[in-house]
Write a protein that holds these residues in place. Structure first.
Motif, mmCIF file in Angstrom:
data_model
loop_
_atom_site.group_PDB
_atom_site.id
_atom_site.type_symbol
_atom_site.label_atom_id
_atom_site.label_comp_id
_atom_site.label_asym_id
_atom_site.label_seq_id
_atom_site.Cartn_x
_atom_site.Cartn_y
_atom_site.Cartn_z
ATOM 1 N N TYR A 180 0.831 -1.206 0.000
ATOM 2 C CA TYR A 180 0.000 0.000 0.000
ATOM 3 C C TYR A 180 0.863 1.253 0.000
ATOM 4 O O TYR A 180 0.504 2.263 -0.618
ATOM 5 C CB TYR A 180 -0.948 -0.023 1.192
ATOM 6 N N ARG A 181 1.977 1.209 0.679
ATOM 7 C CA ARG A 181 2.911 2.348 0.679
ATOM 8 C C ARG A 181 3.353 2.664 -0.745
ATOM 9 O O ARG A 181 3.295 3.821 -1.180
ATOM 10 C CB ARG A 181 4.118 2.023 1.552
ATOM 11 N N GLU A 182 3.799 1.643 -1.480
ATOM 12 C CA GLU A 182 4.298 1.867 -2.830
ATOM 13 C C GLU A 182 3.193 2.339 -3.764
ATOM 14 O O GLU A 182 3.416 3.214 -4.617
ATOM 15 C CB GLU A 182 4.956 0.589 -3.364
ATOM 16 N N GLU A 183 1.991 1.763 -3.612
ATOM 17 C CA GLU A 183 0.867 2.192 -4.451
ATOM 18 C C GLU A 183 0.490 3.644 -4.161
ATOM 19 O O GLU A 183 0.177 4.417 -5.077
ATOM 20 C CB GLU A 183 -0.333 1.276 -4.225
ATOM 21 N N LEU A 184 0.521 4.036 -2.887
ATOM 22 C CA LEU A 184 0.235 5.426 -2.517
ATOM 23 C C LEU A 184 1.256 6.374 -3.124
ATOM 24 O O LEU A 184 0.899 7.413 -3.700
ATOM 25 C CB LEU A 184 0.244 5.566 -0.996
ATOM 26 N N ILE A 185 2.523 6.049 -2.990
ATOM 27 C CA ILE A 185 3.586 6.904 -3.528
ATOM 28 C C ILE A 185 3.414 7.083 -5.033
ATOM 29 O O ILE A 185 3.492 8.203 -5.558
ATOM 30 C CB ILE A 185 4.972 6.327 -3.190
ATOM 31 N N THR A 186 3.144 5.989 -5.737
ATOM 32 C CA THR A 186 2.961 6.055 -7.190
ATOM 33 C C THR A 186 1.753 6.903 -7.553
ATOM 34 O O THR A 186 1.819 7.786 -8.428
ATOM 35 C CB THR A 186 2.806 4.641 -7.764
ATOM 36 N N HIS A 187 0.629 6.656 -6.878
ATOM 37 C CA HIS A 187 -0.622 7.346 -7.180
ATOM 38 C C HIS A 187 -0.500 8.850 -6.931
ATOM 39 O O HIS A 187 -0.916 9.675 -7.770
ATOM 40 C CB HIS A 187 -1.743 6.756 -6.321
ATOM 41 N N ILE A 188 0.087 9.220 -5.810
ATOM 42 C CA ILE A 188 0.220 10.639 -5.468
ATOM 43 C C ILE A 188 1.211 11.328 -6.398
ATOM 44 O O ILE A 188 0.975 12.453 -6.867
ATOM 45 C CB ILE A 188 0.651 10.788 -3.996
ATOM 46 N N THR A 189 2.316 10.661 -6.685
ATOM 47 C CA THR A 189 3.327 11.242 -7.572
ATOM 48 C C THR A 189 2.748 11.487 -8.963
ATOM 49 O O THR A 189 3.002 12.542 -9.579
ATOM 50 C CB THR A 189 4.555 10.323 -7.654
ATOM 51 N N GLU A 190 1.962 10.547 -9.466
ATOM 52 C CA GLU A 190 1.338 10.721 -10.784
ATOM 53 C C GLU A 190 0.380 11.905 -10.780
ATOM 54 O O GLU A 190 0.310 12.668 -11.747
ATOM 55 C CB GLU A 190 0.613 9.438 -11.188
ATOM 56 N N PHE A 191 -0.388 12.057 -9.691
ATOM 57 C CA PHE A 191 -1.309 13.198 -9.579
ATOM 58 C C PHE A 191 -0.543 14.514 -9.614
ATOM 59 O O PHE A 191 -0.899 15.441 -10.360
ATOM 60 C CB PHE A 191 -2.107 13.077 -8.277
ATOM 61 N N VAL A 192 0.520 14.615 -8.816
ATOM 62 C CA VAL A 192 1.295 15.852 -8.762
ATOM 63 C C VAL A 192 1.935 16.134 -10.121
ATOM 64 O O VAL A 192 1.947 17.293 -10.592
ATOM 65 C CB VAL A 192 2.357 15.777 -7.654
ATOM 66 N N ASP A 193 2.436 15.108 -10.787
ATOM 67 C CA ASP A 193 3.047 15.301 -12.112
ATOM 68 C C ASP A 193 2.012 15.802 -13.119
ATOM 69 O O ASP A 193 2.326 16.659 -13.966
ATOM 70 C CB ASP A 193 3.671 13.996 -12.606
ATOM 71 N N ARG A 194 0.780 15.287 -13.038
ATOM 72 C CA ARG A 194 -0.279 15.765 -13.938
ATOM 73 C C ARG A 194 -0.583 17.228 -13.662
ATOM 74 O O ARG A 194 -0.776 18.024 -14.579
ATOM 75 C CB ARG A 194 -1.555 14.938 -13.765
ATOM 76 N N LYS A 233 1.385 19.472 -12.492
ATOM 77 C CA LYS A 233 2.483 20.323 -12.960
ATOM 78 C C LYS A 233 2.304 20.719 -14.418
ATOM 79 O O LYS A 233 2.727 21.802 -14.840
ATOM 80 C CB LYS A 233 3.823 19.592 -12.789
ATOM 81 N N GLN A 234 1.689 19.825 -15.192
ATOM 82 C CA GLN A 234 1.503 20.070 -16.622
ATOM 83 C C GLN A 234 0.197 20.797 -16.926
ATOM 84 O O GLN A 234 -0.040 21.198 -18.070
ATOM 85 C CB GLN A 234 1.520 18.729 -17.375
ATOM 86 N N GLU A 235 -0.657 20.970 -15.909
ATOM 87 C CA GLU A 235 -1.999 21.505 -16.130
ATOM 88 C C GLU A 235 -1.966 23.022 -16.331
ATOM 89 O O GLU A 235 -1.330 23.745 -15.562
ATOM 90 C CB GLU A 235 -2.882 21.163 -14.926
ATOM 91 N N THR A 236 -2.634 23.497 -17.374
ATOM 92 C CA THR A 236 -2.668 24.927 -17.673
ATOM 93 C C THR A 236 -4.082 25.498 -17.648
ATOM 94 O O THR A 236 -4.263 26.704 -17.772
ATOM 95 C CB THR A 236 -2.050 25.200 -19.054
ATOM 96 N N ARG A 237 -5.072 24.647 -17.474
ATOM 97 C CA ARG A 237 -6.460 25.123 -17.481
ATOM 98 C C ARG A 237 -6.794 25.846 -16.181
ATOM 99 O O ARG A 237 -6.149 25.654 -15.158
ATOM 100 C CB ARG A 237 -7.423 23.951 -17.680
#
Length: 377
Positions: free
Chosen positions: A279-293, A295-299
């Motif tokens: 669950y730790r690894e899944e959380l880290i992956t899920h949160i990191t992907e959200f933050v990366d998205r 960062k790219q958001e301009t709307r």
């Protein structure tokens, strides 16, 4: 994109700030601090979107829901306060705020990562897609090691009789003991810098302990992340907040501990179980992907909002939920008043019978008189 950090600004328990600390490390920066209990009042300096990781215990102030439109949420570690089932005093108002618009908000931003099985199951029963994510405190990074590493054991918010027995046991082994509490005075004006320092000092203390003994969830889970051996001594096995974390931990109940019916070597503690790591690894992956998205958001905020209700509809919904809930509260209160009057009358009648028994049978003890009265009833 701007980023917000959820705080429980008026908390008694440093565990809330441990959650905020775990959250903040994923963010590129913190532009806004958002009060957990007043998220509907949040207004950024400009009408801009603010990405927020929503790991928290909701909602003590149940009328301040749903959050403001500018909050672009990622729901992980979600738990809501159903006080009765959490074995805490509270009103009969439970999950009414998760129906209607309150539930529509979660549906729009789902699936909702939940901190415990109870919250997951309740959301699913309400038609809200959800799953068990675990708590973000399981992702905390290791703290620096100090020269004291392994030279002491931490006792954290244990029941008094348990703490006394532990201190005696460890004194016989000449082991240094640090008695710690997660409680502190309320201070809504405390700065994030001061909160963060309290957390890092505490986690560094846990990092360098030989082991930590506690009943606190947000002591035990950070210790898993720090890989510091942790042992839980807690009586209440049906506390919904701890399912499934009981399975992640070496533990025993207070009753078994006091009777020496447990197996744990505090001087040579075993490594923690690995069950939480998935669950730790899944959380880290899920949160990191959200933050990366993000960062790219301009709307802008209006384009990122996933809900369709209007502010006016929110006010009508909130009014109706408040009215329904307050009526429920009043009905509950009236029923309690009736029960109370009935019990008072019953007590008065029993007292009269005891007084009569005193006159009729003065040779009997009070206990014998009460038994005689009970037998008649």
């Amino acid at each position: 994109m701007k980023y917000g950090l959820i705080l429980n600004k008026n908390n008694l328990n440093i565990g809330d700030d441990i959650q905020a600390f775990a959250t903040a490390r994923f963010l590129p920066q913190v532009d806004y601090f958002i009060d957990r209990e007043y998220m509907d009042d949040f207004r950024p300096e400009e009408d801009e979107p603010v990405a927020v990781i929503m790991n928290a215990w909701y909602m003590w102030h149940k009328w301040n829901w749903p959050p403001a439109k500018n909050i672009i949420p990622l729901f992980v570690g979600f738990h809501y306060a159903d006080h009765q089932l959490a074995k805490q005093p509270g009103s009969p108002i439970k999950y009414e705020f998760l129906n209607g618009i309150g539930g529509d908000y979660l549906k729009a931003y789902g699936p909702i990562g939940c901190r415990d099985y109870y919250t997951r199951d309740q959301l699913q029963a309400l038609g809200i897609e959800s799953y068990f994510s675990g708590c973000i405190t399981m992702t905390i990074p290791k703290m620096p090691e100090t020269p004291e590493k392994g030279s002491y054991i931490c006792l954290v918010d244990l029941e008094e009789k348990v703490a006394n027995k532990m201190k005696k046991l460890l004194a016989e082994k000449n082991m240094d003991v640090r008695v710690i509490t997660h409680n502190r005075e309320r201070n809504s004006e405390m700065s994030w810098e001061d909160r963060e320092k309290q957390v890092t000092d505490l986690l560094t203390l846990y990092q360098n302990a030989r082991c930590v003994v506690t009943k606190r969830l947000h002591c035990a889970l950070p210790c898993l992340a720090l890989e510091t051996p942790v042992f839980m001594i807690k009586e209440m096995e049906d506390d919904i907040r701890f399912d499934p974390y009981y399975d992640f931990l070496h533990r025993t109940t207070v009753t078994k501990f006091m009777k020496d019916e447990y197996s744990y070597d505090f001087m040579n503690p075993p490594a923690n179980k690995d069950d939480y790591k998935k669950y730790r690894e899944e959380l880290i992956t899920h949160i990191t992907e959200f933050v990366d998205r993000m960062k790219q958001e301009t709307r802008g905020a209006d384009d990122l909002v996933k809900t369709t209700y209007t502010p006016e509809e929110v006010l009508v919904w909130r009014h109706d939920v408040m009215k329904e809930s307050m009526n429920l509260w009043f009905d509950k209160y009236r029923a309690l008043q009736v029960d109370y009057k009935h019990l008072v009358k019953k007590y008065q009648n029993l007292q009269k019978e005891i007084n009569r028994a005193e006159k009729q049978s003065p040779e009997l003890s009070l206990k014998q008189k009460i038994k005689k009265i009970i037998k008649r009833h």
